[in-house]
Design an enzyme around this catalytic site. Structure first.
Site, short mmCIF file in Angstrom:
data_model
loop_
_atom_site.label_atom_id
_atom_site.label_comp_id
_atom_site.label_asym_id
_atom_site.label_seq_id
_atom_site.Cartn_x
_atom_site.Cartn_y
_atom_site.Cartn_z
N CYS A 273 46.17 32.46 41.77
CA CYS A 273 45.61 33.61 41.07
C CYS A 273 46.30 34.91 41.47
CB CYS A 273 44.12 33.68 41.33
SG CYS A 273 43.24 32.34 40.50
N CYS B 17 41.29 28.74 37.86
CA CYS B 17 40.29 29.53 38.58
C CYS B 17 39.70 30.64 37.71
CB CYS B 17 40.90 30.20 39.81
SG CYS B 17 41.67 29.11 40.99
N GLU C 58 37.24 23.59 35.92
CA GLU C 58 37.90 22.52 36.67
C GLU C 58 38.31 21.34 35.78
OE1 GLU C 58 35.75 23.66 40.86
OE2 GLU C 58 35.29 21.71 39.97
N GLU D 223 39.67 33.86 38.23
CA GLU D 223 40.53 35.04 38.10
C GLU D 223 41.59 34.82 37.02
OE1 GLU D 223 39.76 33.30 40.78
OE2 GLU D 223 39.86 34.46 42.62
N CYS E 258 42.84 32.74 45.46
CA CYS E 258 43.87 31.81 45.95
C CYS E 258 45.25 32.35 45.58
CB CYS E 258 43.66 30.43 45.35
SG CYS E 258 44.24 30.23 43.65
ZN ZN Z 1 42.61 30.89 42.16
#
Ligand code: ZN
Ligand code: ZN
Ligand code: ZN
Ligand code: ZN
Lengths: 154, 154, 154, 154
Positions: free
Chosen positions: D95, D59, D50, D61, D92
């Site tokens: 990704c 993220c 983050e 992935e 999400c």
């Molecule tokens: Zn994601």
């Protein structure tokens, strides 16, 4: 969600074409226009705004969403998207995620071919879909609130 | 670049405060407002529009830029930014890159404290800067056009 | 921060060139390689990994950072960056923000020309800088913790 | 695409749990781990990394994908994802778009509950899906190559 009237749908598609004219597509040479209808009946228009650092690019759909959301309008009734391609082009995953944050699962999303209306196609070649269809089993605010396991180190 | 008049500067700062009211800051609980002045004298307001997938978040400054750019307004005269913090807060690197794409190196950027005007500070506590200062030696469209080495495999 | 030895600096620059070979630059045709040195002496290599949705692109520098950070290595001693351009190319704002999250203000960042070493230039044409210089007055974790004004509706 | 063996599937799920341990989740307090299996049988592990500027977040992935792609490994056989939530959590949209760039439509994606294996659930509570299901009618490289309308100003 109530279906849009034929007139509203046409107005939204027309706005997407207008929006496309203002794409800043210096790097991709690919124009996209989006028109987002609020529940109150206002249309917000977005175009892709690219960046020399490609990751800084913001697509037409996200542009329309943040335009509207930053004006306090976060309840929507429809979205139309058009590019220069003679086929209905679907939003990218980034945009689907941002649409997901604000739109209902069944809000109509109109994917419009650049040669709309196509004489020989149903609905002029427009493909109607929704975020429920485009981002099934989505990750959203609710997932951040789900019950969690206590964290233990391995 | 011509300096802004006192009145214009005040109007821009006021607009940034107004913009901040419409932040969608569900995840950070941190509000930011931005007001972008076009060369023609129009002000575009942006707020941070966050996302459950944090990477999908678009900051106030970028929101203001894409709002304006997607309306065909891409020549700018000033930018004001305010958050809830009692200090001038500076734009993140993502926003600096997007500002860089459209704004001149010396366009005034006003970083405004949340308790503006601070009685005991010069200019009410506003810090004036520019993208030339905030993103020195930047990567932009010109860098993509520079002479390259022919590519040979190792 | 201790200066890197000549050997370590050379190894880092060499790793950036190697990293560049593995760029996935399908859309920009612009290759970038980055090599990130951890405080423990390991080098993580990154290249730009682009996406058909340009906003999904992740640059070489960010690739190197997330590679390392996701291996639990978050303390760094140096970064080298090279592209195909015969000039030192500077990281974009997105990458500067991500570098900012993990690196000290004065960690050396080496911007390497594609024709390194340039015979007639000091240090072979390498420009040495730091995130303190590249992202002055930055927005980081500390800013989210600063004292705030109570929120009152306008 | 050939189904993974039970052992490979278990190894991939185990790697996702390990990856999760190294999340840099300072802002969301939400950990995610991803494990990506290359066609050659190597596993790349990713965690969410983050950023204080939330939009700079990458993220788990995407971290796994760029790690692998920047090592020249871009052909994949499976992906496992786990968070701290006692339900299978889906990637999400950002990704999904990045997965889309490199993975086949039917490559198995395992969404793993944090309390895996769930005693009373089929397959231990793992939900098996694919990018074809998660990002239907996707936007990818092919769409940029489709026939276009000539551009005429309105
Ligand atoms: Zn994601
Ligand atoms: Zn998009
Ligand atoms: Zn920002
Ligand atoms: Zn970058």
């Amino acid at each position: 969600m109530a279906a849009l009237s034929e007139e509203t749908r046409e107005a939204l598609i027309k706005a997407a074409f207008e929006a496309r004219e203002l794409a800043y597509n210096r790097y991709s040479n690919f124009r996209v226009g989006a028109a987002l209808l609020t529940s109150e009946g206002t249309i917000f228009k977005g175009a892709n705004i690219e960046n020399a650092s490609y990751g800084g690019t913001i697509c037409a759909e996200r542009t329309a969403i943040v335009k509207s959301a930053s004006e306090g309008k976060r309840s929507f009734a429809g979205l139309a998207i058009v590019s220069d391609v003679i086929s209905p082009i679907s939003p990218c995953g980034l945009c689907r995620q941002v649409i997901r944050e604000f739109c209902t699962q069944d809000m109509p999303i109109f994917l419009v071919p650049a040669d709309y209306p196509q004489a020989d196609a149903a609905k002029g070649g427009v493909k109607e879909t929704s975020i429920g269809e485009l981002l099934p089993d989505s990750f959203g605010p609710e997932q951040l609130e789900l019950p969690r396991m206590p964290i233990a180190r391995l």
